[in-house]
Design an enzyme around this catalytic site. Structure first.
Site, short mmCIF file in Angstrom:
data_model
loop_
_atom_site.label_atom_id
_atom_site.label_comp_id
_atom_site.label_asym_id
_atom_site.label_seq_id
_atom_site.Cartn_x
_atom_site.Cartn_y
_atom_site.Cartn_z
N ARG A 1 1.03 -0.79 0.26
CA ARG A 1 -0.12 0.20 0.30
C ARG A 1 0.75 1.21 0.29
NH1 ARG A 1 -4.65 2.54 2.85
NH2 ARG A 1 -4.56 4.64 2.38
N ARG B 1 -5.43 2.27 -4.53
CA ARG B 1 -4.97 1.52 -2.86
C ARG B 1 -5.21 0.12 -3.31
NH1 ARG B 1 -8.73 4.75 0.67
NH2 ARG B 1 -8.96 5.69 -1.32
N ASP C 1 -6.94 -1.43 1.78
CA ASP C 1 -7.47 -0.70 2.75
C ASP C 1 -7.85 -0.74 3.66
OD1 ASP C 1 -7.77 2.42 3.79
OD2 ASP C 1 -9.03 2.94 3.32
N ASP D 1 -9.00 -0.49 7.66
CA ASP D 1 -9.93 0.60 8.60
C ASP D 1 -10.97 0.84 9.76
OD1 ASP D 1 -8.78 3.17 7.37
OD2 ASP D 1 -10.15 2.82 5.68
#
Length: 278
Positions: free
Chosen positions: A207, A216, A219, A221
């Site tokens: 990444r 990307r 990712d 989160d």
């Protein structure tokens, strides 16, 4: 998993005496000394109480032997290290154990002053977290698959993952569509430790952070962590603006439809329906 606000039962062990070799001074490691270990262990014992079956609760004899073996078979300088490692090992090795308050006392602490005990007490538990995954470079499905495999380790248990969904890019829109999902995990990691682990997995997937909201390979989160409301320079929980992102809300609705946003006080189903109406 211990749900915030949920009543928890406890199995308690008080002042288990163990002779072991922990301490900063060489004579403590060589000669050893007495330690007193107490544990307040969170576990749902209702099933055991109704069934009268030892398999449905923690066997405190087995727990005492486990603690004794750990204390005797390891040597650490700090009791801070002893209590941290022991709590983690117990949470990993006893499936029914959801939380633990662990105290280790040194009645013979070598400080040259009158003292009953020196002690350390910590509280540790499993935590429920929700993580969003996304990719729009290369083999996106393979990146999500490998990201999930890397997530699933001793301190992170992947429990449920949504179907993968294709979505338009958010923010910076001049880029390929994304493949997105959300996963539910139980973890022993703190929020920042979990964030560090996510960054490590992203790095393994090569990444690169060049353009904000840009393309990307992977990712990851943190969307929710228990019912925590938290903000600092590195991390915001719940994740900012998640209620306006279909690629988060719809996978969240799939795996946890009744999970309630701790600030907005609405379920994932309610928030996704609101977004659909707009």
């Amino acid at each position: 998993m211990l749900i915030s606000g949920e009543k928890m039962d406890y199995v308690n062990i008080n002042n288990l005496e163990i002779f072991a070799n922990h301490g900063v001074f060489p004579e403590e490691n060589f000669l050893g000394q007495k330690f007193l270990v107490s544990a307040k262990m969170g576990v749902d014992i209702r099933k055991a109480g109704l069934s009268d079956d030892l398999n449905n609760t923690l066997n405190y004899g087995e727990i005492c032997q486990y603690i004794t073996d750990f204390m005797k078979n390891n040597t650490f300088k700090l009791i801070e290290t002893v209590v941290e490692r022991l709590a983690e090992k117990m949470l990993l090795n006893f499936e029914l154990l959801k939380s633990i308050e662990l105290t280790i006392k040194k009645p013979w602490a070598p400080i040259g002053l009158p003292l009953e005990t020196a002690s350390i007490t910590i509280k540790r538990s499993w935590h429920r977290a929700f993580i969003a995954l996304g990719s729009n470079m290369g083999d996106s499905k393979a990146y999500l698959d490998n990201g999930l495999k890397s997530l699933n380790c001793d301190k992170i248990k992947v429990l449920k993952t949504s179907e993968y969904m294709v979505t338009k890019a958010y923010g910076y829109t001049d880029q390929p569509d994304f493949l997105n999902a959300c996963t539910m995990v139980d973890t022993l990691l703190t929020p920042h430790e979990l964030l560090d682990r996510l960054h490590e997995i992203e790095k393994e997937a090569h990444r690169e952070r060049i353009i904000r909201w840009g393309p990307r390979t992977l990712d990851l989160d943190i969307i929710f962590y228990d019912k925590l409301i938290f903000e600092d320079d590195e991390l915001v929980i719940p994740h900012i603006d998640m209620e306006n992102r279909d690629f988060v809300l719809f996978p969240m609705k799939e795996i946890a439809p009744n999970f309630r946003h701790p600030i907005l006080n609405k379920t994932m189903t309610q928030l996704s329906e609101q977004l659909s109406d707009r």
